[in-house]
Design an enzyme around this catalytic site. Sequence first.
Site, PDB file in Angstrom:
ATOM      1  N   GLN A  77     -59.256 -52.817 -10.350  1.00 32.34           N
ATOM      2  CA  GLN A  77     -59.961 -52.662  -9.117  1.00 32.34           C
ATOM      3  C   GLN A  77     -61.127 -51.465  -9.158  1.00 32.34           C
ATOM      4  O   GLN A  77     -61.708 -51.283  -7.973  1.00 32.34           O
ATOM      5  CB  GLN A  77     -58.799 -51.735  -8.277  1.00 32.34           C
ATOM      6  CG  GLN A  77     -57.682 -52.731  -7.891  1.00 32.34           C
ATOM      7  CD  GLN A  77     -56.502 -51.975  -7.637  1.00 32.34           C
ATOM      8  OE1 GLN A  77     -56.100 -51.918  -6.230  1.00 32.34           O
ATOM      9  NE2 GLN A  77     -55.592 -51.412  -8.435  1.00 32.34           N
ATOM     10  N   VAL A 108     -64.791 -49.763  -9.965  1.00 34.69           N
ATOM     11  CA  VAL A 108     -66.201 -50.436  -9.895  1.00 34.69           C
ATOM     12  C   VAL A 108     -67.179 -49.329 -10.959  1.00 34.69           C
ATOM     13  O   VAL A 108     -68.388 -49.574 -11.008  1.00 34.69           O
ATOM     14  CB  VAL A 108     -66.856 -50.108  -8.404  1.00 34.69           C
ATOM     15  CG1 VAL A 108     -65.887 -50.986  -7.547  1.00 34.69           C
ATOM     16  CG2 VAL A 108     -66.874 -48.671  -8.214  1.00 34.69           C
ATOM     17  N   HIS A 165     -62.903 -55.569  -7.302  1.00 28.31           N
ATOM     18  CA  HIS A 165     -63.647 -54.891  -6.188  1.00 28.31           C
ATOM     19  C   HIS A 165     -65.128 -54.685  -6.191  1.00 28.31           C
ATOM     20  O   HIS A 165     -66.023 -53.998  -5.885  1.00 28.31           O
ATOM     21  CB  HIS A 165     -62.934 -53.513  -5.682  1.00 28.31           C
ATOM     22  CG  HIS A 165     -61.724 -53.598  -5.212  1.00 28.31           C
ATOM     23  ND1 HIS A 165     -60.556 -52.648  -5.315  1.00 28.31           N
ATOM     24  CD2 HIS A 165     -60.995 -54.611  -4.608  1.00 28.31           C
ATOM     25  CE1 HIS A 165     -59.611 -53.020  -4.809  1.00 28.31           C
ATOM     26  NE2 HIS A 165     -59.752 -54.261  -4.245  1.00 28.31           N
ATOM     27  N   CYS A 187     -88.725 -55.444   0.497  1.00 33.10           N
ATOM     28  CA  CYS A 187     -88.820 -56.392   1.857  1.00 33.10           C
ATOM     29  C   CYS A 187     -88.219 -55.488   3.052  1.00 33.10           C
ATOM     30  O   CYS A 187     -88.289 -55.771   4.344  1.00 33.10           O
ATOM     31  CB  CYS A 187     -87.731 -57.430   1.820  1.00 33.10           C
ATOM     32  SG  CYS A 187     -85.971 -56.973   2.300  1.00 33.10           S
ATOM     33  N   THR A 196     -52.795 -47.373 -10.769  1.00 33.67           N
ATOM     34  CA  THR A 196     -53.002 -47.596  -9.428  1.00 33.67           C
ATOM     35  C   THR A 196     -51.676 -47.326  -8.680  1.00 33.67           C
ATOM     36  O   THR A 196     -50.568 -47.457  -8.766  1.00 33.67           O
ATOM     37  CB  THR A 196     -53.102 -49.342  -9.337  1.00 33.67           C
ATOM     38  OG1 THR A 196     -53.542 -49.750  -7.908  1.00 33.67           O
ATOM     39  CG2 THR A 196     -52.015 -50.212  -9.919  1.00 33.67           C
TER      40      THR A 196
END
Length: 248
Positions: free
Chosen positions: A102, A104, A120, A151, A189
């Site tokens: 989970q 990152v 995730h 942009c 977790t």
Amino acid sequence: MKDLIRRAAEDLMGAKRAVALTGAGISVESGIPPFRGSGGVWERIDPMEYGHIETFEVNPGRVWRGLIQELKDIIDRASPNDGHRGLARLESMGLLDAVITQNVDGLHQAAGSTDVLEFHGNCAWQRCMDCGEKVKSHDVDVSTLPPRCLCGGVFRPDWVFFGEDIPPMTLQRSQQLAMRCDLMLVVGTSAVVHPAAYMPVIARDTGARIIEINPERTPLTGTISDYLIRGGAGEVMNALIAELEGMK
Ligand code: APR
């Protein structure tokens, strides 16, 4: 704990298709705060204010200032700990097929795990909200927030905010791994965020052994998990690897 380490080593040696599910707790010993519990990010800031795609879209600069910049800096400085290295070692011993994380922070890959499903997403890339251009986080100019693409569009981390779907291919493969595994190590977790927290339930329902590694009990403990090895990920993984090395 020694008896449970022995039991987990025997269970891993007897398993044919073991997978791991990890959460923020496995990265705590790398200096990355968890989200819940003592020192948790959501103890300081409101996840719905800073972790939800809708509040990001309304005021991206506020979320960059209040969450993303700090987390990005901490992750940039972090390196794998014995918990990550232990799972990579299990893979090299042929005892673990994949890691569903989970997190990152990319620390499983940095530790040597080769099959990592980033449930995730990750913080290594930034993506333009307008043109979709992806740029390495390191290369994004954060002197003004929110950072913008050439942009003119706003950059956002390539992670999954609350209110967004899990990348479909990652979700599908994670579910397949959970259904087919015969052992799942659940490391660090709180098991309160779905659909990630369903992976151990799916695994259990298809007959897998579920082993938790966590200093605290979670909603899985005593219901879905066969047993909880209470301790930090680094300490427990070191003991587990030592036990397995002794069994070879
Ligand atoms: N070793 C192992 N586990 C630990 C350690 C440690 N050293 N320190 C803390 N823990 C445990 C805590 O007891 C807790 O159960 O890690 C867990 C961390 O829980 P959370 O902070 O809720 O992290 P996680 O379960 O990964 O959160 C799931 O919530 O906010 C979202 O997207 C975010 O991926 C995250 C998701």
